[in-house]
Design a protein around this motif. Sequence first.
Motif, PDB file in Angstrom:
ATOM      1  N   VAL A  26       0.766  -1.363  -0.053  1.00  0.00           N
ATOM      2  CA  VAL A  26       0.001  -0.011   0.222  1.00  0.00           C
ATOM      3  C   VAL A  26       0.988   1.178   0.180  1.00  0.00           C
ATOM      4  CG1 VAL A  26      -1.553   1.485   1.623  1.00  0.00           C
ATOM      5  CG2 VAL A  26      -2.276  -1.125   1.022  1.00  0.00           C
ATOM      6  N   GLU A  27       2.119   1.351   0.639  1.00  0.00           N
ATOM      7  CA  GLU A  27       2.832   2.434   0.990  1.00  0.00           C
ATOM      8  C   GLU A  27       3.217   2.643  -0.606  1.00  0.00           C
ATOM      9  OE1 GLU A  27       6.328   1.540   3.179  1.00  0.00           O
ATOM     10  OE2 GLU A  27       7.111   3.763   3.169  1.00  0.00           O
ATOM     11  N   LEU A  28       3.710   1.673  -1.250  1.00  0.00           N
ATOM     12  CA  LEU A  28       4.202   1.885  -2.656  1.00  0.00           C
ATOM     13  C   LEU A  28       3.143   2.336  -3.800  1.00  0.00           C
ATOM     14  CD1 LEU A  28       6.543  -1.383  -2.861  1.00  0.00           C
ATOM     15  CD2 LEU A  28       7.394   0.843  -2.420  1.00  0.00           C
ATOM     16  N   ALA A  29       2.100   1.745  -3.503  1.00  0.00           N
ATOM     17  CA  ALA A  29       0.774   2.051  -4.581  1.00  0.00           C
ATOM     18  C   ALA A  29       0.548   3.470  -4.038  1.00  0.00           C
ATOM     19  CB  ALA A  29      -0.275   1.264  -4.094  1.00  0.00           C
ATOM     20  N   ASP A  30       0.372   3.792  -2.858  1.00  0.00           N
ATOM     21  CA  ASP A  30       0.008   5.330  -2.425  1.00  0.00           C
ATOM     22  C   ASP A  30       1.130   6.328  -2.807  1.00  0.00           C
ATOM     23  OD1 ASP A  30      -2.286   4.656  -1.293  1.00  0.00           O
ATOM     24  OD2 ASP A  30      -1.254   4.659   0.747  1.00  0.00           O
ATOM     25  N   LEU A  31       2.458   5.840  -3.204  1.00  0.00           N
ATOM     26  CA  LEU A  31       3.291   6.729  -3.910  1.00  0.00           C
ATOM     27  C   LEU A  31       3.234   6.839  -5.075  1.00  0.00           C
ATOM     28  CD1 LEU A  31       6.793   5.246  -2.347  1.00  0.00           C
ATOM     29  CD2 LEU A  31       5.915   7.697  -1.922  1.00  0.00           C
ATOM     30  N   GLY A  32       2.483   6.102  -5.894  1.00  0.00           N
ATOM     31  CA  GLY A  32       1.761   6.219  -7.275  1.00  0.00           C
ATOM     32  C   GLY A  32       2.314   4.851  -8.055  1.00  0.00           C
ATOM     33  N   TYR A  33       3.270   4.186  -7.655  1.00  0.00           N
ATOM     34  CA  TYR A  33       3.702   3.148  -8.478  1.00  0.00           C
ATOM     35  C   TYR A  33       2.657   1.905  -8.703  1.00  0.00           C
ATOM     36  CZ  TYR A  33       8.312   4.880  -7.325  1.00  0.00           C
ATOM     37  OH  TYR A  33       9.379   5.452  -7.238  1.00  0.00           O
ATOM     38  N   LEU A  34       2.849   1.305  -9.986  1.00  0.00           N
ATOM     39  CA  LEU A  34       1.915   0.297 -10.371  1.00  0.00           C
ATOM     40  C   LEU A  34       2.744  -1.020  -9.756  1.00  0.00           C
ATOM     41  CD1 LEU A  34       1.254   0.927 -14.064  1.00  0.00           C
ATOM     42  CD2 LEU A  34      -0.588   0.182 -12.429  1.00  0.00           C
ATOM     43  N   LEU A  35       2.032  -2.055  -8.994  1.00  0.00           N
ATOM     44  CA  LEU A  35       2.451  -3.114  -8.477  1.00  0.00           C
ATOM     45  C   LEU A  35       2.387  -4.402  -9.470  1.00  0.00           C
ATOM     46  CD1 LEU A  35       0.834  -2.525  -4.831  1.00  0.00           C
ATOM     47  CD2 LEU A  35       3.108  -1.785  -5.724  1.00  0.00           C
ATOM     48  N   GLY A  36       3.558  -4.954  -9.880  1.00  0.00           N
ATOM     49  CA  GLY A  36       3.690  -6.067 -10.474  1.00  0.00           C
ATOM     50  C   GLY A  36       3.239  -7.543  -9.823  1.00  0.00           C
ATOM     51  N   ARG A  46      -9.152  -2.922  -0.951  1.00  0.00           N
ATOM     52  CA  ARG A  46      -8.985  -1.652  -0.349  1.00  0.00           C
ATOM     53  C   ARG A  46      -9.125  -0.447  -1.323  1.00  0.00           C
ATOM     54  NH1 ARG A  46      -4.344  -2.195   4.445  1.00  0.00           N
ATOM     55  NH2 ARG A  46      -5.131  -4.100   5.234  1.00  0.00           N
ATOM     56  N   GLY A  47      -9.419  -1.023  -2.880  1.00  0.00           N
ATOM     57  CA  GLY A  47      -9.590   0.221  -3.722  1.00  0.00           C
ATOM     58  C   GLY A  47      -8.192   0.312  -4.611  1.00  0.00           C
ATOM     59  N   TYR A  48      -7.452  -0.807  -4.586  1.00  0.00           N
ATOM     60  CA  TYR A  48      -6.040  -0.504  -5.338  1.00  0.00           C
ATOM     61  C   TYR A  48      -6.155  -1.401  -6.751  1.00  0.00           C
ATOM     62  CZ  TYR A  48      -4.198   2.185  -1.200  1.00  0.00           C
ATOM     63  OH  TYR A  48      -3.848   2.879  -0.312  1.00  0.00           O
ATOM     64  N   ALA A  49      -7.234  -1.797  -7.231  1.00  0.00           N
ATOM     65  CA  ALA A  49      -7.271  -2.588  -8.565  1.00  0.00           C
ATOM     66  C   ALA A  49      -6.436  -1.613  -9.627  1.00  0.00           C
ATOM     67  CB  ALA A  49      -8.691  -2.779  -8.973  1.00  0.00           C
ATOM     68  N   ASP A  50      -6.566  -0.419  -9.481  1.00  0.00           N
ATOM     69  CA  ASP A  50      -6.129   0.617 -10.718  1.00  0.00           C
ATOM     70  C   ASP A  50      -4.488   0.692 -10.293  1.00  0.00           C
ATOM     71  OD1 ASP A  50      -6.086   2.235  -8.405  1.00  0.00           O
ATOM     72  OD2 ASP A  50      -6.492   4.063  -9.477  1.00  0.00           O
ATOM     73  N   ARG A  51      -3.972  -0.060  -9.337  1.00  0.00           N
ATOM     74  CA  ARG A  51      -2.378  -0.136  -9.252  1.00  0.00           C
ATOM     75  C   ARG A  51      -1.885  -1.449  -9.220  1.00  0.00           C
ATOM     76  NH1 ARG A  51      -2.641   4.418  -9.853  1.00  0.00           N
ATOM     77  NH2 ARG A  51      -2.476   6.248  -8.761  1.00  0.00           N
ATOM     78  N   MET A  52      -2.599  -2.113  -9.982  1.00  0.00           N
ATOM     79  CA  MET A  52      -1.708  -3.574 -10.126  1.00  0.00           C
ATOM     80  C   MET A  52      -2.014  -4.074 -11.444  1.00  0.00           C
ATOM     81  SD  MET A  52      -3.226  -5.890  -6.663  1.00  0.00           S
ATOM     82  CE  MET A  52      -5.116  -5.299  -6.707  1.00  0.00           C
ATOM     83  N   VAL A  53      -1.012  -4.883 -11.943  1.00  0.00           N
ATOM     84  CA  VAL A  53      -1.126  -5.444 -12.961  1.00  0.00           C
ATOM     85  C   VAL A  53      -0.599  -6.990 -12.946  1.00  0.00           C
ATOM     86  CG1 VAL A  53      -0.463  -3.852 -14.688  1.00  0.00           C
ATOM     87  CG2 VAL A  53       1.331  -5.049 -13.664  1.00  0.00           C
ATOM     88  N   LEU A  54      -1.279  -7.861 -13.804  1.00  0.00           N
ATOM     89  CA  LEU A  54      -1.182  -9.338 -13.668  1.00  0.00           C
ATOM     90  C   LEU A  54      -0.407  -9.850 -14.630  1.00  0.00           C
ATOM     91  CD1 LEU A  54      -5.000 -10.119 -12.956  1.00  0.00           C
ATOM     92  CD2 LEU A  54      -3.346  -9.675 -11.043  1.00  0.00           C
ATOM     93  N   GLY A  57      -7.234  -2.171 -18.572  1.00  0.00           N
ATOM     94  CA  GLY A  57      -7.241  -0.693 -18.325  1.00  0.00           C
ATOM     95  C   GLY A  57      -5.635  -0.148 -17.842  1.00  0.00           C
ATOM     96  N   ASN A  58      -5.255  -1.012 -16.742  1.00  0.00           N
ATOM     97  CA  ASN A  58      -3.845  -0.395 -16.375  1.00  0.00           C
ATOM     98  C   ASN A  58      -2.697  -0.555 -17.688  1.00  0.00           C
ATOM     99  OD1 ASN A  58      -5.282  -0.143 -13.803  1.00  0.00           O
ATOM    100  ND2 ASN A  58      -4.542  -1.617 -12.991  1.00  0.00           N
TER     101      ASN A  58
END
Length: 323
Positions: free
Chosen positions: A217-227, A252-260, A311-312
Amino acid sequence: MTDVPTATGFVDSAALGRTLMHEHVFVLTPDVQANHDEWDEEGAIATAVAKLTELAAAGYDTIVDPTVIGLGRYVPRIVRVAQQVDVTIIVATGVYTYNTVPFYFQHRGPGLLPDLPDPMIDMFVRDLTIGIPGTGGVRAGFLKCAIDHFGMTADVERILCAVARAHRTTGAPITVHTHPASKSGLDVHKVLSAEGVDPSRVVLGHSGDSDDIDHLVELADLGYLLGMDRFGVDTIAPVEQRVATVAELARRGYADRMVLSQDAACYFDWLDPAFAGALPNWHYLHIENDVLPALRAQDVTDEQIDQMLIGNPRRYFETVEPY
Ligand SMILES: [Zn+2]
């Protein structure tokens, strides 16, 4: 809409479709193949065509291949595969190491004798804007480098800085192989923010190896996309853990910060074939066959899945203004 460079020419970003953001085709050690290993060029290409044809039939449109110098990159071979399949392949430029630069670069660069600009930057920019040698003008679509358990060594930092400068010159997005067990994403952030890089242009690869939700969450809140991009590498983290981590972040609302993705390959010479049986899920179809049903069972919606698969990736390849 943006023209995205691929192994078979430009593709409209709207047409990238369902995209696996970190899949290799061939991971090789060319010195070894040239001297010791049995390497069957035509057989390997035919196998890759067959596996990618299966992936297309399963409804996937694009793979993003982060195979750069250090991983046996040879893009003309990728072009031959790409011309025979219905999957778009986006290729990378960059350098992959966990500790020191390849010998080629050790005496060429800043602070050395002679003190020269880093030749990596020009190589990366050429691949992104003119074309990759031997390919008839195929361009890389993104930049790739790595940090692992050795941490931010001087050479790892040198490559990350070269990647950052090529990124700001061209606008091409970045993927960094990270080692979340040592929270290396924060070390990456320190260097990239000093270089003025916008975190939203960067995938922190292999974030899904960790289930430390607070850290992610800390990384996602900085704006990064999580692989969340090693589904099938069960030896590092089992699928149940990887799925639960994605589901919790989505909740928690971070679907726009993840790629699969799966970080799989058609040929991967780091492992003896005898070991391949230890990773039965490590292939291109694991997400479709096993992961998506498991995510849905944990209340991840189809809309969130499309966000992560369509989308991401589209946003990542559309946001390419230099700055
Ligand atoms: Zn990889």
